[in-house]
Design a protein around this motif. Structure first.
Motif, PDB file in Angstrom:
ATOM      1  N   ARG A 121      37.130 -77.130  21.291  1.00 30.08           N
ATOM      2  CA  ARG A 121      36.671 -75.748  21.435  1.00 30.08           C
ATOM      3  C   ARG A 121      37.690 -74.814  20.781  1.00 30.08           C
ATOM      4  O   ARG A 121      38.904 -74.949  20.995  1.00 30.08           O
ATOM      5  N   VAL A 122      37.233 -73.864  20.009  1.00 31.86           N
ATOM      6  CA  VAL A 122      38.095 -72.899  19.323  1.00 31.86           C
ATOM      7  C   VAL A 122      38.129 -71.580  20.084  1.00 31.86           C
ATOM      8  O   VAL A 122      37.078 -71.037  20.444  1.00 31.86           O
ATOM      9  N   LYS A 123      39.338 -71.095  20.342  1.00 32.33           N
ATOM     10  CA  LYS A 123      39.524 -69.774  20.935  1.00 32.33           C
ATOM     11  C   LYS A 123      40.639 -69.051  20.184  1.00 32.33           C
ATOM     12  O   LYS A 123      41.354 -69.668  19.390  1.00 32.33           O
ATOM     13  N   THR A 124      40.779 -67.773  20.434  1.00 29.38           N
ATOM     14  CA  THR A 124      41.805 -66.996  19.749  1.00 29.38           C
ATOM     15  C   THR A 124      42.580 -66.133  20.730  1.00 29.38           C
ATOM     16  O   THR A 124      42.078 -65.767  21.799  1.00 29.38           O
ATOM     17  N   ILE A 125      43.818 -65.822  20.358  1.00 28.63           N
ATOM     18  CA  ILE A 125      44.602 -64.826  21.086  1.00 28.63           C
ATOM     19  C   ILE A 125      45.263 -63.917  20.050  1.00 28.63           C
ATOM     20  O   ILE A 125      45.616 -64.358  18.960  1.00 28.63           O
ATOM     21  N   GLY A 126      45.400 -62.653  20.378  1.00 29.74           N
ATOM     22  CA  GLY A 126      45.998 -61.693  19.460  1.00 29.74           C
ATOM     23  C   GLY A 126      45.065 -60.516  19.216  1.00 29.74           C
ATOM     24  O   GLY A 126      43.985 -60.418  19.801  1.00 29.74           O
ATOM     25  N   GLY A 161      51.692 -61.083  18.774  1.00 30.36           N
ATOM     26  CA  GLY A 161      53.103 -60.829  19.051  1.00 30.36           C
ATOM     27  C   GLY A 161      53.308 -60.809  20.548  1.00 30.36           C
ATOM     28  O   GLY A 161      52.558 -60.145  21.276  1.00 30.36           O
ATOM     29  N   GLY A 162      54.308 -61.526  21.031  1.00 30.29           N
ATOM     30  CA  GLY A 162      54.534 -61.619  22.467  1.00 30.29           C
ATOM     31  C   GLY A 162      54.861 -60.291  23.122  1.00 30.29           C
ATOM     32  O   GLY A 162      54.349 -59.966  24.200  1.00 30.29           O
ATOM     33  N   ARG A 163      55.698 -59.497  22.481  1.00 26.09           N
ATOM     34  CA  ARG A 163      56.045 -58.197  23.061  1.00 26.09           C
ATOM     35  C   ARG A 163      54.832 -57.277  23.107  1.00 26.09           C
ATOM     36  O   ARG A 163      54.621 -56.545  24.085  1.00 26.09           O
ATOM     37  N   ASN A 164      54.036 -57.315  22.048  1.00 25.58           N
ATOM     38  CA  ASN A 164      52.825 -56.498  22.027  1.00 25.58           C
ATOM     39  C   ASN A 164      51.875 -56.929  23.138  1.00 25.58           C
ATOM     40  O   ASN A 164      51.264 -56.087  23.813  1.00 25.58           O
ATOM     41  N   GLU A 165      51.742 -58.235  23.332  1.00 28.32           N
ATOM     42  CA  GLU A 165      50.862 -58.746  24.377  1.00 28.32           C
ATOM     43  C   GLU A 165      51.290 -58.234  25.751  1.00 28.32           C
ATOM     44  O   GLU A 165      50.458 -57.764  26.545  1.00 28.32           O
ATOM     45  N   ILE A 166      52.575 -58.300  26.032  1.00 33.40           N
ATOM     46  CA  ILE A 166      53.081 -57.849  27.329  1.00 33.40           C
ATOM     47  C   ILE A 166      52.924 -56.342  27.466  1.00 33.40           C
ATOM     48  O   ILE A 166      52.545 -55.834  28.535  1.00 33.40           O
ATOM     49  N   GLU A 189      53.380 -62.370  39.634  1.00 28.13           N
ATOM     50  CA  GLU A 189      53.321 -63.078  38.359  1.00 28.13           C
ATOM     51  C   GLU A 189      51.899 -63.510  38.014  1.00 28.13           C
ATOM     52  O   GLU A 189      51.503 -63.475  36.842  1.00 28.13           O
ATOM     53  N   ASN A 190      51.142 -63.921  39.017  1.00 27.22           N
ATOM     54  CA  ASN A 190      49.773 -64.361  38.754  1.00 27.22           C
ATOM     55  C   ASN A 190      48.900 -63.225  38.247  1.00 27.22           C
ATOM     56  O   ASN A 190      48.077 -63.413  37.339  1.00 27.22           O
ATOM     57  N   ILE A 191      49.070 -62.054  38.820  1.00 32.82           N
ATOM     58  CA  ILE A 191      48.290 -60.900  38.375  1.00 32.82           C
ATOM     59  C   ILE A 191      48.671 -60.527  36.947  1.00 32.82           C
ATOM     60  O   ILE A 191      47.806 -60.264  36.099  1.00 32.82           O
ATOM     61  N   ILE A 192      49.958 -60.506  36.658  1.00 33.34           N
ATOM     62  CA  ILE A 192      50.393 -60.178  35.292  1.00 33.34           C
ATOM     63  C   ILE A 192      49.836 -61.199  34.304  1.00 33.34           C
ATOM     64  O   ILE A 192      49.320 -60.834  33.237  1.00 33.34           O
ATOM     65  N   SER A 193      49.891 -62.467  34.649  1.00 30.05           N
ATOM     66  CA  SER A 193      49.362 -63.511  33.766  1.00 30.05           C
ATOM     67  C   SER A 193      47.887 -63.294  33.476  1.00 30.05           C
ATOM     68  O   SER A 193      47.400 -63.593  32.379  1.00 30.05           O
ATOM     69  N   GLY A 194      47.177 -62.762  34.464  1.00 22.90           N
ATOM     70  CA  GLY A 194      45.753 -62.519  34.298  1.00 22.90           C
ATOM     71  C   GLY A 194      45.420 -61.401  33.335  1.00 22.90           C
ATOM     72  O   GLY A 194      44.268 -61.271  32.912  1.00 22.90           O
ATOM     73  N   TYR A 195      46.415 -60.600  32.958  1.00 22.37           N
ATOM     74  CA  TYR A 195      46.199 -59.509  32.013  1.00 22.37           C
ATOM     75  C   TYR A 195      46.637 -59.889  30.599  1.00 22.37           C
ATOM     76  O   TYR A 195      46.494 -59.091  29.674  1.00 22.37           O
ATOM     77  N   LEU A 196      47.160 -61.078  30.425  1.00 25.48           N
ATOM     78  CA  LEU A 196      47.609 -61.514  29.111  1.00 25.48           C
ATOM     79  C   LEU A 196      46.453 -62.111  28.327  1.00 25.48           C
ATOM     80  O   LEU A 196      45.407 -62.435  28.873  1.00 25.48           O
ATOM     81  N   TYR A 197      46.650 -62.294  27.011  1.00 21.38           N
ATOM     82  CA  TYR A 197      45.624 -62.910  26.170  1.00 21.38           C
ATOM     83  C   TYR A 197      45.272 -64.304  26.673  1.00 21.38           C
ATOM     84  O   TYR A 197      44.146 -64.777  26.488  1.00 21.38           O
ATOM     85  N   THR A 198      46.236 -64.972  27.292  1.00 22.26           N
ATOM     86  CA  THR A 198      46.053 -66.359  27.712  1.00 22.26           C
ATOM     87  C   THR A 198      45.538 -66.481  29.142  1.00 22.26           C
ATOM     88  O   THR A 198      45.652 -67.554  29.747  1.00 22.26           O
ATOM     89  N   ALA A 199      44.984 -65.426  29.677  1.00 18.64           N
ATOM     90  CA  ALA A 199      44.467 -65.470  31.056  1.00 18.64           C
ATOM     91  C   ALA A 199      43.536 -66.670  31.239  1.00 18.64           C
ATOM     92  O   ALA A 199      42.646 -66.912  30.425  1.00 18.64           O
ATOM     93  N   GLY A 200      43.767 -67.427  32.303  1.00 17.34           N
ATOM     94  CA  GLY A 200      42.929 -68.577  32.589  1.00 17.34           C
ATOM     95  C   GLY A 200      43.385 -69.862  31.925  1.00 17.34           C
ATOM     96  O   GLY A 200      42.805 -70.932  32.163  1.00 17.34           O
ATOM     97  N   ILE A 201      44.420 -69.779  31.092  1.00 16.60           N
ATOM     98  CA  ILE A 201      44.948 -70.949  30.401  1.00 16.60           C
ATOM     99  C   ILE A 201      46.317 -71.291  30.995  1.00 16.60           C
ATOM    100  O   ILE A 201      47.157 -70.403  31.167  1.00 16.60           O
ATOM    101  N   PRO A 202      46.573 -72.540  31.328  1.00 14.68           N
ATOM    102  CA  PRO A 202      47.888 -72.891  31.877  1.00 14.68           C
ATOM    103  C   PRO A 202      49.002 -72.628  30.871  1.00 14.68           C
ATOM    104  O   PRO A 202      48.794 -72.718  29.661  1.00 14.68           O
ATOM    105  N   ASP A 203      50.174 -72.286  31.367  1.00 12.54           N
ATOM    106  CA  ASP A 203      51.310 -72.047  30.486  1.00 12.54           C
ATOM    107  C   ASP A 203      51.669 -73.321  29.725  1.00 12.54           C
ATOM    108  O   ASP A 203      51.464 -74.433  30.216  1.00 12.54           O
ATOM    109  N   PRO A 204      52.229 -73.185  28.517  1.00 17.44           N
ATOM    110  CA  PRO A 204      52.618 -74.368  27.753  1.00 17.44           C
ATOM    111  C   PRO A 204      53.659 -75.204  28.489  1.00 17.44           C
ATOM    112  O   PRO A 204      54.591 -74.669  29.096  1.00 17.44           O
ATOM    113  N   ASP A 205      53.482 -76.500  28.421  1.00 13.26           N
ATOM    114  CA  ASP A 205      54.482 -77.424  28.951  1.00 13.26           C
ATOM    115  C   ASP A 205      55.518 -77.755  27.884  1.00 13.26           C
ATOM    116  O   ASP A 205      56.679 -78.024  28.194  1.00 13.26           O
ATOM    117  N   LEU A 206      55.077 -77.738  26.632  1.00  8.02           N
ATOM    118  CA  LEU A 206      55.924 -78.143  25.516  1.00  8.02           C
ATOM    119  C   LEU A 206      55.734 -77.182  24.350  1.00  8.02           C
ATOM    120  O   LEU A 206      54.610 -76.924  23.925  1.00  8.02           O
TER     121      LEU A 206
END
Length: 266
Positions: A121-126, A161-166, A189-206
């Motif tokens: 599945r293809v998705k985008t962030i940014g 851009g990470g800073r722009n996202e935050i 932290e959970n609420i903030i994560s929900g406002y990011l482009y990656t909402a609903g996606i687990p944080d990277p492990d690697l």
């Protein structure tokens, strides 16, 4: 599980002699990262070293992306986020930017059948709305045509851009708090994560960065807080499944403590 991986990636005939097979055999299928993030770096240097135009380096990098997507899909990785174009990349020469945008559309149209075949599945962030029309149309097509796929999610970070996202997340949190939709005292932290482009996606492990550079370049600043980092001197156009396997083996040999102590040390 190993036999299945070998079959999917066409390594079965060499299962007793290939170095790649040894790496596969050392993997624990129960300890694979759920989410892998990659900074695709080194295309320009790869081309320069060969006396080629930078555009050919970017084109060669597409072959690496194809191989890594195929490998992650075969292994059963849940999410792969690749840094394809940053908010800072607009500073590059206009011709190079145009080449990158054209390659993006070309990749999506050419790879659509294989992406569907591999259940990707293809998705985008940014800030996708700022991309050229041709790129936006290709992304919309790919997202629509792969929407029902349930395997690997390929997350393309574009004009990201990470800073722009935050910053954008903080602005929206402020708007919602002012409108009474959000209690400031309940923000965590959970609420903030929900406002990011990656909402609903687990944080990277690697997090993997090829090319020898050892920085994260404004990529997933919030999300990689506890990710394991793996660096490689290999330039992205030469990065293939064997390098990914090396990263995974190294990852599985680490002890992830998330700020605490390893259980045996307690």
């Amino acid at each position: 599980m190993v036999c299945g991986w070998l079959s999917v990636l066409g390594l079965g005939k060499n299962k007793n002699s290939s170095p790649e097979v040894d790496l596969y055999k050392s993997l624990d299928s129960d300890k694979l990262p759920v989410h892998i993030a990659i900074i695709m770096d080194g295309n320009g240097r790869w081309a320069t070293q060969r006396g080629l135009p930078r555009a050919l380096g970017h084109r060669a990098g597409v072959d690496s992306l194809r191989d890594i997507v195929r490998t992650c899909s075969a292994l059963g990785v849940g999410f792969l986020t690749v840094y394809a174009f940053s908010t800072e990349n607009w500073k590059r020469p206009a011709e190079e930017v145009a080449t990158l945008m054209d390659l993006l559309a070309e990749y999506l149209y050419k790879e659509l059948n294989e992406l569907n075949k591999n259940n990707v599945r293809v998705k985008t962030i940014g800030r996708i709305d700022e991309l050229p029309v041709k790129s936006r149309e290709a992304l919309a097509m790919a997202e629509k045509e792969t929407l029902r796929n349930t395997g690997l999610t390929l997350n393309l970070a574009l004009n990201y851009g990470g800073r722009n996202e935050i910053t954008e997340a903080v602005k929206q949190i402020g708007r919602d708090a002012s409108a009474g939709k959000l209690n400031p005292d309940e923000i965590d932290e959970n609420i903030i994560s929900g406002y990011l482009y990656t909402a609903g996606i687990p944080d990277p492990d690697l997090l993997i960065r090829p090319s020898g550079e050892k920085r994260i370049s404004n990529f997933l600043l919030w999300q990689v807080a506890y990710a394991e980092f793996w660096y490689s001197p290999v330039l992205w156009p030469d990065f293939r499944k064997e390098h990914l396997l090396e990263a995974l083996v190294d990852y599985q040999n680490r002890q992830r403590r998330f700020g605490g102590l390893h259980q045996s040390k307690r």
